[in-house]
Design a protein around this motif. Structure first.
Motif, PDB file in Angstrom:
ATOM      1  N   ASP A 253       0.873  -1.182   0.000  1.00  0.00           N
ATOM      2  CA  ASP A 253       0.000   0.000   0.000  1.00  0.00           C
ATOM      3  C   ASP A 253       0.904   1.225   0.000  1.00  0.00           C
ATOM      4  O   ASP A 253       1.572   1.510   1.009  1.00  0.00           O
ATOM      5  N   THR A 254       0.913   1.945  -1.100  1.00  0.00           N
ATOM      6  CA  THR A 254       1.881   3.033  -1.271  1.00  0.00           C
ATOM      7  C   THR A 254       1.719   4.132  -0.226  1.00  0.00           C
ATOM      8  O   THR A 254       2.710   4.584   0.381  1.00  0.00           O
ATOM      9  N   GLU A 255       0.512   4.575  -0.018  1.00  0.00           N
ATOM     10  CA  GLU A 255       0.306   5.674   0.925  1.00  0.00           C
ATOM     11  C   GLU A 255       0.609   5.238   2.355  1.00  0.00           C
ATOM     12  O   GLU A 255       1.192   6.010   3.137  1.00  0.00           O
ATOM     13  N   ALA A 256       0.238   4.017   2.703  1.00  0.00           N
ATOM     14  CA  ALA A 256       0.552   3.505   4.048  1.00  0.00           C
ATOM     15  C   ALA A 256       2.063   3.416   4.237  1.00  0.00           C
ATOM     16  O   ALA A 256       2.590   3.746   5.315  1.00  0.00           O
ATOM     17  N   ALA A 257       2.762   2.995   3.200  1.00  0.00           N
ATOM     18  CA  ALA A 257       4.225   2.912   3.282  1.00  0.00           C
ATOM     19  C   ALA A 257       4.841   4.293   3.420  1.00  0.00           C
ATOM     20  O   ALA A 257       5.832   4.475   4.154  1.00  0.00           O
ATOM     21  N   GLY A 283       1.330   1.759 -10.660  1.00  0.00           N
ATOM     22  CA  GLY A 283       0.128   2.538 -10.443  1.00  0.00           C
ATOM     23  C   GLY A 283       0.140   3.853 -11.202  1.00  0.00           C
ATOM     24  O   GLY A 283       0.953   4.081 -12.104  1.00  0.00           O
ATOM     25  N   ASP A 284      -0.778   4.725 -10.825  1.00  0.00           N
ATOM     26  CA  ASP A 284      -0.873   6.066 -11.421  1.00  0.00           C
ATOM     27  C   ASP A 284       0.220   6.922 -10.792  1.00  0.00           C
ATOM     28  O   ASP A 284       0.047   7.477  -9.699  1.00  0.00           O
ATOM     29  N   LEU A 285       1.347   7.006 -11.464  1.00  0.00           N
ATOM     30  CA  LEU A 285       2.519   7.646 -10.864  1.00  0.00           C
ATOM     31  C   LEU A 285       2.273   9.107 -10.520  1.00  0.00           C
ATOM     32  O   LEU A 285       2.739   9.596  -9.482  1.00  0.00           O
ATOM     33  N   GLY A 286       1.536   9.821 -11.358  1.00  0.00           N
ATOM     34  CA  GLY A 286       1.265  11.225 -11.078  1.00  0.00           C
ATOM     35  C   GLY A 286       0.414  11.408  -9.826  1.00  0.00           C
ATOM     36  O   GLY A 286       0.736  12.213  -8.946  1.00  0.00           O
ATOM     37  N   ALA A 287      -0.674  10.635  -9.735  1.00  0.00           N
ATOM     38  CA  ALA A 287      -1.566  10.749  -8.578  1.00  0.00           C
ATOM     39  C   ALA A 287      -0.865  10.278  -7.311  1.00  0.00           C
ATOM     40  O   ALA A 287      -0.987  10.908  -6.243  1.00  0.00           O
ATOM     41  N   LEU A 288      -0.134   9.172  -7.410  1.00  0.00           N
ATOM     42  CA  LEU A 288       0.556   8.663  -6.231  1.00  0.00           C
ATOM     43  C   LEU A 288       1.650   9.620  -5.770  1.00  0.00           C
ATOM     44  O   LEU A 288       1.839   9.821  -4.566  1.00  0.00           O
ATOM     45  N   ALA A 294       2.253  14.970  -0.389  1.00  0.00           N
ATOM     46  CA  ALA A 294       1.448  15.589   0.670  1.00  0.00           C
ATOM     47  C   ALA A 294       1.709  14.915   2.017  1.00  0.00           C
ATOM     48  O   ALA A 294       1.810  15.583   3.054  1.00  0.00           O
ATOM     49  N   ILE A 295       1.828  13.588   2.019  1.00  0.00           N
ATOM     50  CA  ILE A 295       2.106  12.856   3.266  1.00  0.00           C
ATOM     51  C   ILE A 295       3.479  13.241   3.805  1.00  0.00           C
ATOM     52  O   ILE A 295       3.635  13.523   5.013  1.00  0.00           O
ATOM     53  N   LEU A 296       4.469  13.269   2.945  1.00  0.00           N
ATOM     54  CA  LEU A 296       5.824  13.616   3.383  1.00  0.00           C
ATOM     55  C   LEU A 296       5.888  15.053   3.883  1.00  0.00           C
ATOM     56  O   LEU A 296       6.442  15.328   4.965  1.00  0.00           O
ATOM     57  N   ASP A 297       5.322  15.965   3.122  1.00  0.00           N
ATOM     58  CA  ASP A 297       5.373  17.380   3.518  1.00  0.00           C
ATOM     59  C   ASP A 297       4.579  17.623   4.796  1.00  0.00           C
ATOM     60  O   ASP A 297       4.979  18.427   5.659  1.00  0.00           O
ATOM     61  N   ILE A 317       7.049  10.753 -19.438  1.00  0.00           N
ATOM     62  CA  ILE A 317       7.748  11.738 -18.599  1.00  0.00           C
ATOM     63  C   ILE A 317       7.237  13.133 -18.902  1.00  0.00           C
ATOM     64  O   ILE A 317       6.949  13.922 -17.989  1.00  0.00           O
ATOM     65  N   ALA A 318       7.110  13.463 -20.184  1.00  0.00           N
ATOM     66  CA  ALA A 318       6.613  14.792 -20.567  1.00  0.00           C
ATOM     67  C   ALA A 318       5.217  15.019 -20.018  1.00  0.00           C
ATOM     68  O   ALA A 318       4.888  16.123 -19.551  1.00  0.00           O
ATOM     69  N   GLY A 319       4.382  13.969 -20.031  1.00  0.00           N
ATOM     70  CA  GLY A 319       3.034  14.103 -19.490  1.00  0.00           C
ATOM     71  C   GLY A 319       3.029  14.348 -17.995  1.00  0.00           C
ATOM     72  O   GLY A 319       2.255  15.172 -17.493  1.00  0.00           O
ATOM     73  N   LEU A 320       3.889  13.651 -17.269  1.00  0.00           N
ATOM     74  CA  LEU A 320       3.983  13.849 -15.826  1.00  0.00           C
ATOM     75  C   LEU A 320       4.490  15.242 -15.489  1.00  0.00           C
ATOM     76  O   LEU A 320       3.981  15.895 -14.571  1.00  0.00           O
TER      77      LEU A 320
END
Length: 474
Positions: A253-257, A283-288, A294-297, A317-320
């Motif tokens: 779980d990315t956010e939990a990690a 996963g959705d790299l941009g959303a994650l 936000a969690i780190l900050d 990469i250009a899209g992100l």
């Protein structure tokens, strides 16, 4: 830009140390059979006069507005060391394919010719020669296969890397592509060429030793899975590898990690260990990336960076970047080392002169401009590339000539160029590209003008060929 990982290596292209298995002499048999067959025929007919061959590109792939020259150092090393090892010669004798006179000639075979080339990191365009070989015909013929093999692949990867650098802006770029490269040498060459094209480093350890490319590393999902808990995985890895610590957080779980990292980071900091970054690989790299940032900050860990990897190419990469994803670095693998959107460059190594006479190929769709050529490049007052002129080597045109002497009589004109200097040249070339050619969907419309002296030579060669054949050739 946040720090994302430490590196080692000095950015200087160099040969491996004595005893390194990567430095063993490559086989003379690493060629096409027809090269050896033509060599034997040339020698049987006394055709050993000076020949001139040039390596060039016929056209660029769709959406590519430029290419970068790379691989010259490996070509020169190949030519310097060119000889026929005893075991290769013995195999040729045992094969029964070749006559005794030819095999005796091979026993003392060396490259004795001259080389002119564009410096590595130079932007190039269709029809312009990147490299010229001037040598006795059998020598110039034999080296074709390996020269194309080296220049084609490294130029592909360097150009792909440059497009990714343009897409990524100031974000860090790391080559993750060894495991899916088409062979070990391809992985090594890719690490070198990507560094030339603007990548910051590679995960390939051998490239650090062999070429001095900075090397970076994180951790794999297997390390996390091998521990009973994710917390234990992060803690154990941090204590074992405290320098440049990067933690992979998408195994479960990315956010939990990410929250586990914010709890662990202060404890590690008290021990003198800093978490440099976290890595997202699915996963959705941009959303994650946005939620993890936000969690780190929110926990005050604003200096921990975010690295993204997993199926990336220049378009993703250009899209992100365009979406404002808070990603500090990208690890790029398969699309880089396989050049997945354009894995083959339409290039050629063709005879342009033999025994003092210019030669020309007239095949439909594959005709060549004859003779020894030079490329002159002009820039506008702002320093932007304004166009190239292709003409005979004896001519002189406005602008700077791009092909320079790099080998005379089989000996280099100068020591191997520092890899960092090559990388700097490539970056400067990207800065000088017209804006339209820097786009991901760039038009292949850069002007390469063919000068009158070269056109006149081409006509003269056709007239001479028609007289010899006794018929029209067009």
């Amino acid at each position: 830009r946040r720090a994302v990982a430490p590196s080692c290596g000095v950015g200087q292209d160099r040969r491996a140390s004595d005893g390194d298995p990567m430095d063993r002499t490559e086989s003379f048999l690493l060629t096409d059979l027809y090269q050896l067959a033509m060599m034997e025929a040339y020698l049987a007919n006394g055709q050993t006069d000076t020949a001139v061959f040039e390596f060039f590109v016929r056209k660029l792939p769709d959406r590519h507005g430029f290419f970068l020259a790379a691989g010259l150092e490996q070509v020169l090393a190949f030519l310097e060391d060119l000889h026929v090892p005893e075991d290769d010669l013995a195999w040729l004798r045992e094969s029964g394919r070749f006559g005794a006179a030819f095999l005796d000639h091979l026993a003392g075979f060396r490259f004795t010719g001259d080389v002119e080339a564009m410096p590595e990191g130079t932007a190039f365009f269709p029809d312009a020669p990147i490299l010229r070989i001037t040598a006795p015909l059998p020598e110039a013929q034999y080296v074709e296969t390996r020269i194309i093999n080296i220049l084609h692949y490294q130029s592909l990867v360097a150009s792909k890397a440059a497009r990714m650098r343009l897409a990524a802006g100031g974000a860090r770029l790391i080559d993750f592509g060894l495991r899916r490269a088409h062979g070990a040498e391809a992985g090594l060459f890719a690490a070198r060429a990507a560094y030339i094209g603007g990548f910051d480093g590679t995960a390939t350890v051998a490239a650090a030793r062999r070429y001095g490319v900075p090397v970076y590393g994180t951790m794999a999902h297997s390390f996390v899975q091998a521990q009973d808990t994710e917390d234990a995985a992060f803690t154990r890895f941090a204590h074992a590898r405290p320098e440049g610590l990067v933690l992979l957080i998408d195994t479960y779980d990315t956010e939990a990690a990410a929250r586990k990292v914010t709890a662990l980071a202060p404890r590690l900091r008290a021990e003198g260990i800093e978490v440099q970054a976290v890595r997202l690989d699915s996963g959705d790299l941009g959303a994650l990336a946005t939620s993890v940032r936000a969690i780190l900050d929110g926990a005050g860990e604003t200096e921990i960076g975010i690295i993204a990897s997993g199926g990336l190419d220049e378009d993703r990469i250009a899209g992100l970047v365009a979406a404002g994803a808070p990603i500090d670095g990208y690890g790029v693998g398969s699309s880089l080392t396989t050049c997945s959107d354009a894995p083959v460059l339409d290039c050629a190594y063709k005879l342009q002169e033999y025994a003092g006479l210019a030669r020309r190929k007239l095949s439909a769709g594959k005709s060549t401009w004859p003779g020894r050529k030079q490329v002159w490049r002009s820039h506008d007052p702002a320093g932007t590339m304004a166009g190239d002129v292709l003409s005979t080597a004896e001519d002189w045109q406005p602008g700077a000539p791009l092909l320079r002497p790099v080998m005379r009589g089989g000996t280099r004109c100068a020591p191997a160029e520092d890899l960092g200097a090559i990388r700097h040249r490539a970056a400067a070339e990207m800065d000088r590209l017209p804006a339209r050619l820097r786009r991901m969907d760039a038009p292949a419309d850069y002007t390469v003008e063919v000068a009158t002296p070269l056109r006149d030579l081409a006509e003269a060669v056709i007239h001479r060929m028609e007289a010899a054949e006794g018929r029209k050739l067009r």
